[in-house]
Design a protein around this motif. Structure first.
Motif, PDB file in Angstrom:
ATOM      1  N   TRP A  64       0.824  -1.210   0.000  1.00  0.00           N
ATOM      2  CA  TRP A  64       0.000   0.000   0.000  1.00  0.00           C
ATOM      3  C   TRP A  64       0.855   1.255   0.000  1.00  0.00           C
ATOM      4  O   TRP A  64       1.930   1.290   0.593  1.00  0.00           O
ATOM      5  N   MET A  65       0.350   2.299  -0.674  1.00  0.00           N
ATOM      6  CA  MET A  65       1.034   3.588  -0.720  1.00  0.00           C
ATOM      7  C   MET A  65       0.239   4.613   0.092  1.00  0.00           C
ATOM      8  O   MET A  65      -0.919   4.393   0.452  1.00  0.00           O
ATOM      9  N   ARG A  69      -3.596   3.968  -2.785  1.00  0.00           N
ATOM     10  CA  ARG A  69      -3.435   2.962  -3.839  1.00  0.00           C
ATOM     11  C   ARG A  69      -2.444   1.898  -3.374  1.00  0.00           C
ATOM     12  O   ARG A  69      -1.777   2.066  -2.359  1.00  0.00           O
ATOM     13  N   TRP A  71       0.460  -1.249  -5.027  1.00  0.00           N
ATOM     14  CA  TRP A  71       1.108  -1.844  -6.197  1.00  0.00           C
ATOM     15  C   TRP A  71       1.482  -3.285  -5.894  1.00  0.00           C
ATOM     16  O   TRP A  71       1.627  -3.678  -4.750  1.00  0.00           O
ATOM     17  N   TYR A  72       1.595  -4.073  -6.954  1.00  0.00           N
ATOM     18  CA  TYR A  72       1.988  -5.468  -6.778  1.00  0.00           C
ATOM     19  C   TYR A  72       2.721  -5.959  -8.013  1.00  0.00           C
ATOM     20  O   TYR A  72       2.758  -5.284  -9.054  1.00  0.00           O
ATOM     21  N   VAL A  84      -0.305  -0.929 -10.584  1.00  0.00           N
ATOM     22  CA  VAL A  84      -0.848  -0.036  -9.557  1.00  0.00           C
ATOM     23  C   VAL A  84      -2.368  -0.132  -9.591  1.00  0.00           C
ATOM     24  O   VAL A  84      -2.985  -0.048 -10.659  1.00  0.00           O
ATOM     25  N   ASP A  86      -6.043   1.310  -7.943  1.00  0.00           N
ATOM     26  CA  ASP A  86      -6.752   2.347  -7.197  1.00  0.00           C
ATOM     27  C   ASP A  86      -8.095   1.758  -6.763  1.00  0.00           C
ATOM     28  O   ASP A  86      -9.025   1.664  -7.564  1.00  0.00           O
ATOM     29  N   LYS A  92      -6.873  -0.475 -12.476  1.00  0.00           N
ATOM     30  CA  LYS A  92      -5.507  -0.957 -12.359  1.00  0.00           C
ATOM     31  C   LYS A  92      -4.802  -0.731 -13.683  1.00  0.00           C
ATOM     32  O   LYS A  92      -5.417  -0.790 -14.754  1.00  0.00           O
ATOM     33  N   ALA A  95       2.457   0.298 -13.605  1.00  0.00           N
ATOM     34  CA  ALA A  95       2.944   1.371 -12.741  1.00  0.00           C
ATOM     35  C   ALA A  95       3.747   2.415 -13.515  1.00  0.00           C
ATOM     36  O   ALA A  95       3.688   3.609 -13.204  1.00  0.00           O
ATOM     37  N   ASP A 131       2.583  11.151 -10.910  1.00  0.00           N
ATOM     38  CA  ASP A 131       3.115   9.842 -11.310  1.00  0.00           C
ATOM     39  C   ASP A 131       4.171   9.935 -12.406  1.00  0.00           C
ATOM     40  O   ASP A 131       4.588   8.918 -12.959  1.00  0.00           O
TER      41      ASP A 131
END
Length: 449
Positions: A64-65, A69, A71-72, A84, A86, A92, A95, A131
């Protein structure tokens, strides 16, 4: 164990070992068969390093950020894609442009780091400037990359990092202005900007030290502790190994061997390693730190995830969580055989401890899959609790004041494996689950109540 890993996540070595033991028990050991090289080779085919690459498009290591959001890593036949998500917008996307990032990283290191776009070794990601700018970290190295144009990366942390330079295995406070560390079995704090060091405890001695990461079979110089949100208190322990029996080992070397001695309790020992929980209050303004001992008997050197107090090599203390205002501390005490758990909340100023609720397992209690699933919701004085009491891994909501069950959150077949995030404002829980939907194991979300 009833847990299964979500598709794409790392296959546990223990699962492969269990499969080996089970298959050999049926086919070989019951018949007195002598295990052969071929038997072991067959079992090795199911080890993680041989089968992980066979599973594609799972949700691996979601992180988690700060903006809500996460990312994985999406592992595919061509390599790794960073995604990423949301949750609010339900979207998604990749990223970043991985080919551009790989080229920029290679250029920033004068070719010393030959980054492969589809096999990037990235452990942390931070976005800024809409971003267009991304900070990526890998081990002790960190780069700030502007991807708005052709792509330019600048290293912001040199190889080895700050901690490697000062050789202090410190734990940073939330505001990163100070860090706590161990010296001569006592806990110290260091001002990051000035380097000024202050001793917090004075009675730590060998085999009775503060915040020590030493389970005998695994150890490090890391301090095991949790800072309060405002950075004015530290939750930790004084570990008592003074009467614990010793284990001896002589490593095989080409030179003179060195005798190593561990404190290592064995089954049936009267004296085992115990921890005495403490809270260290640092009022500031030149006032001395105060050690507040929790008013309870010593605890076993255990956690709800493993046989150690810290299951991440001393980097973190999973079963301890502060309240948002830093006035109370929630923690779980685990019996040595992992069959009994006690959920407790301590008053940080007095050391008074409230036994909130408990759980007894017939065989073995484990609170999650690689991370604890219980959460202290201090703003509403509630607890999220994980249990397999109905035969599946489910989440439950408890009143933290009375210990009464408020409601069962998840239901039906399948296990909750990891609670990823809890949105206390919307009272939404995001989690990984397995066996809840035919053919796939996605990220789920549901209302707490």
């Amino acid at each position: 164990m009833r847990y299964q890993e979500a598709a794409g996540m790392v296959v546990r070595k223990t699962a492969a070992v269990a499969a080996l033991v089970g298959s050999l028990t049926v086919s070989g050991w019951t018949q007195g068969k002598q295990l052969t090289t071929e038997d072991y080779a067959q079992a090795e085919k199911f080890m993680g390093y041989n089968v992980n690459s066979l599973v594609y498009h799972g949700v691996a290591r979601p992180t988690w950020m700060a903006d809500g959001r996460f990312w994985y890593r999406d592992n595919g036949p061509d390599g790794i894609t960073f995604i990423v998500v949301d949750p609010t917008k339900g979207t998604k996307a990749p990223a970043f442009d991985q080919a551009k990032l790989a080229a920029a990283l290679t250029s920033a290191t004068d070719g010393k780091m030959k980054a492969d776009a589809w096999h990037l070794m990235i452990s942390e990601i931070e976005f800024s400037n809409g971003d267009k700018t991304v900070v990526v970290g890998s081990g002790s190295r960190k780069f700030r990359c502007d991807l708005s144009g052709a792509g330019v990366c600048t290293e912001v942390v040199a190889a080895g990092g700050e901690q490697a330079a000062n050789k202090i295995h410190g734990v940073l406070a939330p505001d990163k202005t100070k860090e706590a560390f161990i010296r001569d079995w006592n806990l110290w704090v260091r001002d990051v900007a000035t380097g000024k060091e202050t001793q917090l405890t004075t009675d730590g001695v060998k085999d009775y030290g503060y915040a020590t990461d030493n389970a005998g079979w695994t150890m490090s110089d890391n301090a095991v502790l949790v800072w309060s949100p405002d950075g004015k208190m530290i939750a930790t322990f004084q570990q008592d190994q003074r009467k614990t029996g010793e284990m001896y080992m002589v490593p095989v070397t080409n030179g003179h061997p060195e005798l190593k001695v561990w404190k290592y309790p064995l089954v049936g020992d009267k004296d085992v390693t115990m921890i005495e929980r403490v809270i260290i209050d640092m009022p500031g303004d030149g006032k001395a730190a105060k050690v507040i001992r929790l008013k309870m008997p010593p605890d076993q050197h255990r956690s709800t995830l493993c046989d150690d107090i810290s299951c991440r090599g001393g980097s973190g203390w999973d079963d301890v969580q502060w309240s948002a205002d830093g006035k109370t501390l929630a923690f779980v005490s685990t019996s040595r055989d992992h069959k009994q758990e006690w959920m407790r909340i301590a008053d940080a100023s007095t050391g008074e401890v409230l036994d909130v609720m408990g759980e007894t397992a017939t065989k073995f209690f484990e609170s999650g899959n690689d991370k604890v699933n219980w959460k202290y919701l201090s703003k509403t004085n509630e607890l999220l609790w994980f249990s397999e009491r109905d035969g599946w891994g489910q989440m439950y909501l408890y009143d933290a004041a009375t210990g009464n069950l408020k409601n069962k959150i998840t239901r039906g077949d399948g296990n909750v494996t990891q609670v990823l995030q809890v949105d206390e404002k919307t009272r939404t829980i995001y989690f990984l689950g397995v066996g809840k939907e035919p053919g796939r194991d996605p990220i789920f979300h549901t209302s707490i109540a």
